[in-house]
Design a protein around this motif. Structure first.
Motif, short mmCIF file in Angstrom:
data_model
loop_
_atom_site.label_atom_id
_atom_site.label_comp_id
_atom_site.label_asym_id
_atom_site.label_seq_id
_atom_site.Cartn_x
_atom_site.Cartn_y
_atom_site.Cartn_z
N TRP A 253 0.83 -1.21 0.00
CA TRP A 253 0.00 0.00 0.00
C TRP A 253 0.86 1.26 0.00
O TRP A 253 0.53 2.25 0.62
CB TRP A 253 -0.93 0.00 1.21
CG TRP A 253 -1.80 -1.21 1.29
CD1 TRP A 253 -1.77 -2.19 2.22
CD2 TRP A 253 -2.85 -1.55 0.39
NE1 TRP A 253 -2.71 -3.14 1.96
CE2 TRP A 253 -3.41 -2.78 0.84
CE3 TRP A 253 -3.38 -0.97 -0.76
CZ2 TRP A 253 -4.44 -3.42 0.20
CZ3 TRP A 253 -4.42 -1.61 -1.40
CH2 TRP A 253 -4.94 -2.81 -0.94
N ILE B 139 2.89 4.43 -2.05
CA ILE B 139 3.00 5.22 -3.27
C ILE B 139 4.48 5.27 -3.61
O ILE B 139 5.27 5.92 -2.91
CB ILE B 139 2.42 6.64 -3.07
CG1 ILE B 139 0.95 6.57 -2.66
CG2 ILE B 139 2.57 7.46 -4.35
CD1 ILE B 139 0.04 5.99 -3.71
N LEU C 197 0.42 5.08 1.91
CA LEU C 197 -0.81 5.70 1.41
C LEU C 197 -1.65 6.29 2.54
O LEU C 197 -2.15 7.41 2.44
CB LEU C 197 -1.63 4.67 0.63
CG LEU C 197 -2.95 5.16 0.04
CD1 LEU C 197 -2.71 6.27 -0.98
CD2 LEU C 197 -3.71 4.01 -0.61
N VAL D 91 -0.75 9.75 4.00
CA VAL D 91 -0.94 10.94 3.18
C VAL D 91 -2.13 11.73 3.72
O VAL D 91 -3.19 11.16 3.98
CB VAL D 91 -1.17 10.56 1.71
CG1 VAL D 91 -1.56 11.79 0.89
CG2 VAL D 91 0.08 9.91 1.13
N PRO E 259 -4.72 14.28 2.61
CA PRO E 259 -5.24 14.89 1.37
C PRO E 259 -5.45 16.40 1.45
O PRO E 259 -5.13 17.12 0.50
CB PRO E 259 -6.56 14.15 1.15
CG PRO E 259 -6.36 12.82 1.81
CD PRO E 259 -5.53 13.12 3.02
N THR F 208 -7.73 12.69 -3.10
CA THR F 208 -8.35 11.56 -2.41
C THR F 208 -7.43 10.35 -2.52
O THR F 208 -6.64 10.23 -3.47
CB THR F 208 -9.73 11.21 -3.01
OG1 THR F 208 -9.58 10.96 -4.41
CG2 THR F 208 -10.72 12.35 -2.80
N ARG F 209 -7.57 9.45 -1.54
CA ARG F 209 -6.78 8.21 -1.53
C ARG F 209 -7.60 7.07 -2.13
O ARG F 209 -8.81 7.03 -1.95
CB ARG F 209 -6.36 7.85 -0.11
CG ARG F 209 -5.36 8.82 0.49
CD ARG F 209 -5.03 8.49 1.91
NE ARG F 209 -6.19 8.62 2.79
CZ ARG F 209 -6.13 8.99 4.06
NH1 ARG F 209 -4.96 9.27 4.61
NH2 ARG F 209 -7.21 9.07 4.79
N GLN F 210 -6.93 6.15 -2.78
CA GLN F 210 -7.58 4.96 -3.34
C GLN F 210 -6.75 3.75 -2.96
O GLN F 210 -5.53 3.71 -3.17
CB GLN F 210 -7.68 5.08 -4.86
CG GLN F 210 -8.33 3.87 -5.52
CD GLN F 210 -8.50 4.06 -7.02
OE1 GLN F 210 -9.02 5.07 -7.47
NE2 GLN F 210 -8.03 3.09 -7.78
N PRO G 177 -3.55 0.92 -5.15
CA PRO G 177 -3.12 2.05 -4.32
C PRO G 177 -2.64 3.23 -5.16
O PRO G 177 -1.72 3.09 -5.97
CB PRO G 177 -1.98 1.45 -3.49
CG PRO G 177 -1.51 0.27 -4.28
CD PRO G 177 -2.70 -0.27 -4.98
N ARG G 178 -3.29 4.36 -4.99
CA ARG G 178 -2.88 5.56 -5.71
C ARG G 178 -3.57 6.78 -5.11
O ARG G 178 -4.48 6.66 -4.28
CB ARG G 178 -3.21 5.44 -7.19
CG ARG G 178 -4.71 5.44 -7.53
CD ARG G 178 -4.92 5.29 -9.02
NE ARG G 178 -6.33 5.34 -9.39
CZ ARG G 178 -6.76 5.16 -10.64
NH1 ARG G 178 -5.90 4.92 -11.62
NH2 ARG G 178 -8.04 5.22 -10.92
N LEU G 179 -3.15 7.95 -5.57
CA LEU G 179 -3.79 9.21 -5.20
C LEU G 179 -4.53 9.75 -6.41
O LEU G 179 -4.01 9.74 -7.53
CB LEU G 179 -2.74 10.24 -4.74
CG LEU G 179 -2.02 9.97 -3.42
CD1 LEU G 179 -0.95 11.04 -3.19
CD2 LEU G 179 -3.00 9.95 -2.26
#
Length: 282
Positions: free
Chosen positions: A53, A55, A86, A89, A91, A110-112, A116-118
């Protein structure tokens, strides 16, 4: 009158035991829910902080809403160190830093988790004028001017590096502005709105002298005097002078003076005369 039969001692004891049993079951269920929720939360947090998880690079930042800035430019504006967990972070902080670091009006981060990404959605500032540098010979020592860069329609200044200078750079504005001082920046929204609505094409605004706003137009150089709310009337007068070049045969328009829009004047240079003369426009 209804008569209530008294409860026996055994019945009262049985009811008390039943109530205690229900209370114990209720407490046990509440504790079970609490521990189950705590365990689930801990498991999610533990899982989210595992290396999977993370980035690892800007490629895991999905950008949307951008038209002038490239995805790479927005990704490089996101101030995080890689690799980054992640769930660590923040936001809202990233969104605020994006607005401070680039030509961006608003940003949403936003977090995903899967994958896993922004996700970053931005609204860019749109440059409407290029701010030209003022030469050392054209400025006094105590007169500050905005540095070379861009202005948007609201008067916000942006550095030249905002949108890149390579072959992939977006289409930049053609309107040029020279010599605007910071204290007059607040007038830019009104000036720009009036300029873009002018029927006569305007390519450059020279404001090095606050007492004389100078325009380069399709009809020639125009002197307006100090900026005032009469700008719209001045440009309306300029529009009525569209046929001026046809009327001044064998002459060249040196400048048009609209400092008094009710009594405009035109300085002309005759073909065989070195010095310009001044005529009044009807």
């Amino acid at each position: 009158m209804t008569r209530v039969s008294p409860l026996s001692r055994d019945e009262i004891k049985s009811r008390r035991q039943s109530l205690r049993r229900r209370r114990r079951i209720s407490i046990s269920q509440a504790l079970w829910r609490f521990w189950a929720l705590s365990g689930l939360t801990a498991a999610i947090f533990w899982g989210a902080t595992r290396p999977v998880w993370l980035i690892h690079s800007p490629a895991q930042i999905n950008v949307s809403g951008n038209h002038l800035l490239s995805d790479e430019a927005v990704q490089n504006l996101v101030p995080i160190q890689y690799p980054q967990v992640l769930m660590k972070v923040e936001p809202e902080i990233l969104a605020r830093q994006l607005r401070d670091r680039g030509p961006i009006i608003s940003a949403e981060v936003t977090r995903q988790l899967l994958p896993p990404r922004l996700n970053v959605r931005v609204e860019e500032r749109v440059p409407v004028a290029v701010v030209l540098p003022v030469g050392e010979g054209d400025r006094s020592a105590d007169t500050p001017y905005l540095q070379a860069g861009f202005l948007d329609a609201h008067g916000a200044w942006m550095p030249l590096s905002s949108f890149g200078l390579g072959s992939a750079s977006p289409q930049l504005p053609t309107l040029q502005l020279r010599g605007i001082q910071p204290q007059y920046q607040r007038y830019w929204p009104q000036i720009y709105e009036t300029i873009v609505s002018s029927p006569v094409a305007i390519t450059e605004i020279d404001w090095q002298d606050p007492n004389n706003l100078v325009l380069e137009t399709a009809l020639g150089t125009v002197y307006l005097g100090p900026y005032s709310p009469e700008l719209e009337q001045q440009l309306a007068t300029l529009d009525r002078m569209r046929n001026l070049p046809n009327q001044l045969t064998d002459t060249e328009v040196a400048r048009i003076d609209l400092s008094n829009p009710n009594a405009p004047s035109v300085a002309v240079v005759e073909a065989d005369a070195p010095e310009p003369g001044t005529v009044s426009s009807p």
